[in-house]
Scaffold this active site. Sequence first.
Site, PDB file in Angstrom:
ATOM      1  N   ILE A   1       3.955  11.399   3.705  1.00 28.28           N
ATOM      2  CA  ILE A   1       2.928  11.770   2.726  1.00 28.28           C
ATOM      3  C   ILE A   1       1.687  12.268   3.465  1.00 28.28           C
ATOM      4  CG2 ILE A   1       1.499  10.927   0.804  1.00 28.28           C
ATOM      5  CD1 ILE A   1       4.591  10.971   0.273  1.00 28.28           C
ATOM      6  N   GLY A   2       1.427  11.689   4.623  1.00 26.78           N
ATOM      7  CA  GLY A   2       0.269  12.135   5.393  1.00 26.78           C
ATOM      8  C   GLY A   2      -1.034  11.493   4.944  1.00 26.78           C
TER       9      GLY A   2
ATOM     10  N   GLY B   1      11.599  -3.623   2.367  1.00 24.35           N
ATOM     11  CA  GLY B   1      12.845  -3.593   1.610  1.00 24.35           C
ATOM     12  C   GLY B   1      13.020  -4.701   0.596  1.00 24.35           C
TER      13      GLY B   1
ATOM     14  N   ASN C   1       9.439   9.010   4.154  1.00 22.44           N
ATOM     15  CA  ASN C   1       8.285   9.710   3.617  1.00 22.44           C
ATOM     16  C   ASN C   1       7.357  10.152   4.725  1.00 22.44           C
ATOM     17  OD1 ASN C   1       5.393   8.384   3.590  1.00 22.44           O
ATOM     18  ND2 ASN C   1       6.872   6.687   3.470  1.00 22.44           N
TER      19      ASN C   1
ATOM     20  N   CYS D   1      -2.240   4.473  12.643  1.00 24.34           N
ATOM     21  CA  CYS D   1      -2.846   5.809  12.731  1.00 24.34           C
ATOM     22  C   CYS D   1      -3.148   6.151  14.190  1.00 24.34           C
ATOM     23  CB  CYS D   1      -4.160   5.845  11.964  1.00 24.34           C
ATOM     24  SG  CYS D   1      -4.013   5.239  10.309  1.00 24.34           S
TER      25      CYS D   1
ATOM     26  N   SER E   1       0.823  -1.211   0.000  1.00 24.30           N
ATOM     27  CA  SER E   1       0.000   0.000   0.000  1.00 24.30           C
ATOM     28  C   SER E   1       0.860   1.265   0.000  1.00 24.30           C
ATOM     29  CB  SER E   1      -0.896  -0.011   1.233  1.00 24.30           C
ATOM     30  OG  SER E   1      -1.698   1.149   1.257  1.00 24.30           O
TER      31      SER E   1
ATOM     32  N   ILE F   1       6.512  -5.394   7.764  1.00 20.99           N
ATOM     33  CA  ILE F   1       6.304  -4.273   8.660  1.00 20.99           C
ATOM     34  C   ILE F   1       5.872  -3.023   7.886  1.00 20.99           C
ATOM     35  CG2 ILE F   1       7.951  -5.024  10.382  1.00 20.99           C
ATOM     36  CD1 ILE F   1      10.056  -3.165   9.216  1.00 20.99           C
TER      37      ILE F   1
END
Lengths: 261, 315
Positions: free
Chosen positions: B79-80, B252, B77, B138, B29, B199
């Site tokens: 990105i939010g 990774g 990152n 989150c 994702s 993860i």
Amino acid sequence: MPNFQEKALVQAHEQLAPDIFRLTVHSPQIAQASAPGQFVMIKSSNTSDPLLRRPFSIHDVTSGGMLHLLYKVIGKGTRCLQNLSPGEQTDLIGPLGHGFQFSVQEPACLLGGGMGIAPLLYLAKSLQNVSSPRQDHQILLGARTSVELAPLVDDFQQLGYTVQAATDDGSLGHHGFVSELLEEVLPSVRTVYVCGPHPLMAAIARQCQAADVPCQVSLETHMACGLGACLGCTIYAPDKSYRHVCKHGPVFDANEVLWTL
Amino acid sequence: MDAVKTIPKADLQVNIGGLPLRNPVMTASGTFGYGREFENLVNLHRLGGIVVKGISIQPRPGNPPPRIVETSSGMLNAIGLENVGIERFLTEKVPYLKTLRTKVVVNILGDSLDEYAYLAEKLSGHEGIHALEVNISCPNVKKGGVAFGVDPEMAKAVTAAVKTATDLPVMIKLSPNVTDIASMAQAVEQGGADSVSLINTLIGMGIDTSSRRPKLANVIGGLSGPAIKPVALRMVWQVAQAVSIPIVGIGGIETAEDAIEFLLAGATAIQVGTANFYDPQATEKIITGLHQYLYEQKEICVRSIIGTIRLGSST
């Protein structure tokens, strides 16, 4: 929009100035599909450091499927790129993004600062195919010094254009910023295309807005994919909403960009 | 390539807690958009599955720039969680996704148990949506903003809320930013999770020394890429010993060898993340490489190598 991943053979790697290089690769699919202002993502090494591809605007496309990139050695990615020799293979994804809208209003002013000059050569060539006599177009190019600028001025002159140059040290053309050359030509042009450092583009955008001349800017940001997946290449629109340089750009109408926060 | 064609194809099918995949290679994702972004560069029909960009109830604009920065063998990152929201996802993205001959897993995220449950229910019963992956990294707004994924009880509760709201297979994506990953996996297993994926990114940061400013506008961000693979592999191995539900390894992975390490450590499938950005062909190369490996190892089925790491003395 079609895009391709292509293994491209390095045809030439020319040093134009101490840190400035022009890379020519045989990349027929990308070359054939590309338009001025679009970009490619190039993998500069086969190792995981640097990990990510780097975006470069398409500098020129020539016959036989040749794609040209212009770059300055700045960091890890460009230092690796510099090591590529003719005969070696590199890996490109492109063409990506939305390029310049150049069927619109003639004559035009093409204004480039530093490596921002890169996409303007391909644009200048394409403008030759539309109606205005090429003398009517204004080409304004700026850089730090003559050594960096002269070879690029030469490219545009070979296409038959008259070029006005500006250098920070006065070693070629106007002594000062290239933006200072725009005031005089602005009344005679109906579109301005600009690519260069952010403060330069912001200044040009303001001048064009004041004169009510349409202005297109080509932006540069860090990006991981160039495909609209990482969502990392964000800029602000005037209403403070976000735009992604890879998908909505890299070329924007200057009025679609928030220049100062 | 010719040599690869001549080897017999192994059986690569796996089942992730009720989600059957033709092969164990999925996309992670946030690294593959909604699939279509890669349609010219990847044969999407060949993938085991696609996990789409995380979806929330309302569209989210994401964080201010700069959002990404490269690190040694990785990237940070912040990105939010920018996304189009569930309504636009269903009307604009699902029609394309359902034309793909691969499994589509929708990643969901929320601020409360109710939001997770709402999303799970809303995404159920659509052709072209085959499973849910729950991002529990989150903040829980009602519990002072502590991430669901760092508290076993909250992680269990969110799992149970999603399970109650849907009949789709539910995969819980674990955060590595915890002291004991195995107890988090056990908590979501008790909550009814059909599988776990791990993860998510490791929290990190970078500073520009000349300006003395953080490299990310958000100051901190998630580290991904080859740099985190050893950590991810260790966590998958620990979780494999702690739970009996299937595990999807992430972190990774860029080559078949990387993927095989995760399978040997106990993962039933894997997700390719950051590698999609710089090597869109990574997933397809891994599928090809899995056939090659199984042939060399004289195995006919990928399931026979899962968790077969050999511990102890080599003699």
